[in-house]
Design an enzyme around this catalytic site. Structure first.
Site, PDB file in Angstrom:
ATOM      1  N   GLU A 133       0.809  -1.241   0.000  1.00 50.50           N
ATOM      2  CA  GLU A 133       0.000   0.000   0.000  1.00 50.50           C
ATOM      3  C   GLU A 133       0.832   1.276   0.000  1.00 50.50           C
ATOM      4  O   GLU A 133       0.649   2.151   0.853  1.00 50.50           O
ATOM      5  CB  GLU A 133      -0.970  -0.011   1.191  1.00 50.50           C
ATOM      6  CG  GLU A 133      -1.919  -1.201   1.160  1.00 50.50           C
ATOM      7  CD  GLU A 133      -2.915  -1.224   2.324  1.00 50.50           C
ATOM      8  OE1 GLU A 133      -2.782  -0.417   3.252  1.00 50.50           O
ATOM      9  OE2 GLU A 133      -3.828  -2.072   2.271  1.00 50.50           O
ATOM     10  N   GLU A 250      -6.316 -10.620  -1.195  1.00 53.86           N
ATOM     11  CA  GLU A 250      -7.101 -10.291   0.007  1.00 53.86           C
ATOM     12  C   GLU A 250      -8.593 -10.183  -0.317  1.00 53.86           C
ATOM     13  O   GLU A 250      -9.294  -9.297   0.177  1.00 53.86           O
ATOM     14  CB  GLU A 250      -6.597  -8.968   0.625  1.00 53.86           C
ATOM     15  CG  GLU A 250      -5.109  -8.968   0.942  1.00 53.86           C
ATOM     16  CD  GLU A 250      -4.628  -7.788   1.778  1.00 53.86           C
ATOM     17  OE1 GLU A 250      -5.463  -7.033   2.318  1.00 53.86           O
ATOM     18  OE2 GLU A 250      -3.393  -7.630   1.893  1.00 53.86           O
TER      19      GLU A 250
HETATM   20  C1  XIL Z   1      -5.914  -6.034   8.630  1.00 59.23           C
HETATM   21  C2  XIL Z   1      -6.194  -7.184   9.578  1.00 59.23           C
HETATM   22  O1  XIL Z   1      -7.083  -8.100   8.979  1.00 59.23           O
HETATM   23  C3  XIL Z   1      -6.791  -6.652  10.875  1.00 59.23           C
HETATM   24  O2  XIL Z   1      -6.950  -7.707  11.813  1.00 59.23           O
HETATM   25  C4  XIL Z   1      -5.880  -5.562  11.451  1.00 59.23           C
HETATM   26  O3  XIL Z   1      -6.505  -4.997  12.571  1.00 59.23           O
HETATM   27  C5  XIL Z   1      -5.610  -4.487  10.409  1.00 59.23           C
HETATM   28  O4  XIL Z   1      -5.067  -5.071   9.245  1.00 59.23           O
HETATM   29  N1  XIL Z   1      -4.900  -4.576   3.818  1.00 59.23           N
HETATM   30  C6  XIL Z   1      -3.827  -5.322   4.278  1.00 59.23           C
HETATM   31  C7  XIL Z   1      -3.966  -6.108   5.522  1.00 59.23           C
HETATM   32  O5  XIL Z   1      -2.811  -5.426   3.565  1.00 59.23           O
HETATM   33  O6  XIL Z   1      -2.748  -6.186   6.227  1.00 59.23           O
HETATM   34  C8  XIL Z   1      -5.062  -5.578   6.427  1.00 59.23           C
HETATM   35  O7  XIL Z   1      -5.243  -6.515   7.495  1.00 59.23           O
HETATM   36  C9  XIL Z   1      -6.336  -5.374   5.643  1.00 59.23           C
HETATM   37  C10 XIL Z   1      -6.128  -4.385   4.541  1.00 59.23           C
END
Ligand code: XIL
Length: 353
Positions: A133, A250
Site C-alpha cells: 500500500e 485479500e
Molecule cells: C488487517 C487485519 O485483517 C486486521 O486484523 C488488522 O486490525 C488491520 O489489518 N490490507 C492489508 C492487511 O494489507 O494487512 C489488512 O489486514 C487489511 C487491509
C-alpha cells in the site's frame, strides 16, 4: 475450493489471524482452516507485521509467527508472508522515534528488518509482500513515514534488501508489491505498473503484484476489466526478463449488513447473496483464465472473525462462511463457495441462495 484451484493450476487460500485470537481457539474455525480441500495456502493476517516481529529496534520476536508457520506446515499449506514494509501496524520506535530519522538511519532500519525477517523464515515463505500500500487513492505516493523521510526511493531500497536477503540465504521466495484499488485499470494501477517498470529499469527484481480485491457487493469491477488489468501486469518483464505474475491476495465482498455477525440483516436479500456469488466468481474466474495469475486468497473466511465490520461501519457479511450459533459453533458455507469453485472450473454460476 483448493481442489478446484489445483485442477486449474492455482492455489486457493485465506488470511488467518493466529495465534492469540478468538479464532485461534475456535475448534470449528480451525477445522475448516485445516481442511486441505478448502485451503492449500494461508496468509498471516497480522502476526508477521513489523509491530509484532520487531517491537523494539533490532529486538526480534518470532514467537507467534513461528506458531503460524507450524500451523501451516501441519496443514500442508504454503504461506504468503505479509508484510515487510507498510505504513500501518508499525512499532512506536519507527513512528515516534526518540531521535528524528534521517534517510540513512531509516533505510538502515528497513534493511536490517528485511534481512533479519527473511533470513528467519527462509523458504517457508512462498511469497513475500515486500511493500504494501505505497500509494494513496488520489494517485500519489502515500504521505507516510517512509515517504516523508526517504521519498519514493524507499521502495527500491526495500526490494533491493529483499533481493540481497534472497541471495544471502539462498532463497526461492517470490517478491511482491501488494495494494488495493489496483484491480482495474486506473490511476492507482498505472502507478503500480510504473513501480514495476522503475524497479526493472534499476535492475532490481520484483516477481509479482498482489491485487488485494477488497470489494463491495455489486460494485466490483467486472470480470473483463479485472482480466485486462491482470494482463497489463503480466505483460511486464522484471529485471531478470521474466514476466510479472499476479495473485488475488485479500479478496472479500462486503455488503451493507447491520445485523449481528451470526445472521445477516434483512438488507442481505437473496438478490444480494446471488450478486455476492457472481462477484466472487468474477474475480476467481479472471484469475483462472489468466496464465500469469498464480492463485486467490480470501481475507478471512468466516464472518465471525472478519476485519470488515470493525473497519467499515455498517458493513459485513463479506466472507464465505458464517456461524449461525456464533463463535465455537459449527460453520455454514455460503453460496459464494459455489461461485469460487465455478470460477476455477470456468462454469458460469447459477443462482444459489
Ligand atoms: C488487517 C487485519 O485483517 C486486521 O486484523 C488488522 O486490525 C488491520 O489489518 N490490507 C492489508 C492487511 O494489507 O494487512 C489488512 O489486514 C487489511 C487491509
Amino acid at each position: 475450493m483448493a481442489d478446484a484451484a489445483k485442477a486449474a493450476g492455482k492455489y486457493f487460500g485465506t488470511a488467518a489471524d493466529y495465534p492469540g485470537t478468538g479464532e485461534g481457539s475456535d475448534p470449528y474455525y480451525l477445522a475448516a482452516l485445516a481442511n486441505p480441500h478448502n485451503f492449500d495456502q494461508i496468509t498471516p493476517a497480522n502476526i508477521m507485521k513489523w509491530v509484532y516481529v520487531e517491537p523494539q529496534q533490532n529486538v526480534f520476536d518470532y514467537t507467534g509467527a513461528d506458531q503460524f508457520v507450524a500451523l501451516a506446515k501441519a496443514n500442508d499449506q504454503i504461506i504468503r508472508c505479509h508484510n515487510l514494509n507498510w505504513y500501518n501496524q508499525l512499532p512506536n520506535w519507527i513512528t515516534y522515534p526518540a531521535v528524528p530519522w534521517t534517510n540513512d538511519t531509516l533505510m538502515a532500519a528497513l534493511r536490517n528488518h528485511i534481512d533479519n525477517v527473511m533470513g528467519h523464515f527462509g523458504d517457508d515463505c512462498y511469497h513475500w509482500d515486500v511493500v504494501n500500500e505505497a500509494f494513496d487513492d488520489s494517485g500519489n505516493f502515500r504521505n507516510d513515514i517512509w515517504y516523508q523521510v526517504s521519498g519514493p526511493s524507499y521502495i527500491s531500497v526495500a526490494f533491493e534488501a529483499a533481493n540481497a536477503a534472497k541471495a544471502k540465504y539462498g532463497l526461492k521466495t517470490k517478491l511482491y508489491y501488494n495494494d488495493y484499488n489496483i484491480e482495474y485499470n486506473g490511476a492507482k494501477s498505472t502507478l503500480a505498473k510504473q513501480l514495476v517498470a522503475n524497479l526493472t529499469a534499476q535492475g532490481i527484481n520484483i516477481d509479482g503484484v498482489g491485487l488485494q480485491s477488497h470489494f463491495i457487493v455489486g460494485s466490483t469491477p467486472n470480470e473483463a476489466s479485472q482480466a485486462s488489468n491482470m494482463a497489463s501486469f503480466t505483460a511486464l518483464k522484471n529485471a531478470n526478463g521474466v514476466n510479472i505474475e499476479v495473485a488475488i491476495t485479500e479478496l472479500d465482498v462486503r455488503t451493507a449488513d447491520t445485523g449481528s455477525i451470526s445472521c445477516p440483516s434483512a438488507s442481505v436479500t437473496v438478490a444480494v447473496q446471488n450478486q455476492q456469488v457472481k462477484d466472487y466468481f468474477n474475480s476467481v474466474n479472471a484469475c483462472a483464465l489468466t496464465a500469469g495469475c498464480v492463485g486467490v486468497t480470501v481475507w478471512d473466511f468466516d464472518d465471525t472473525y472478519s476485519w470488515i465490520p470493525s473497519t467499515f461501519a455498517g458493513q459485513g457479511w463479506g466472507d464465505i462462511y458464517y456461524q449461525p450459533g456464533g463463535a465455537n459453533q459449527p460453520l455454514v458455507g455460503k453460496a459464494a463457495i459455489d461461485g469460487i469453485i465455478d470460477g476455477f472450473q470456468n462454469v458460469q454460476p447459477g443462482t444459489y441462495a
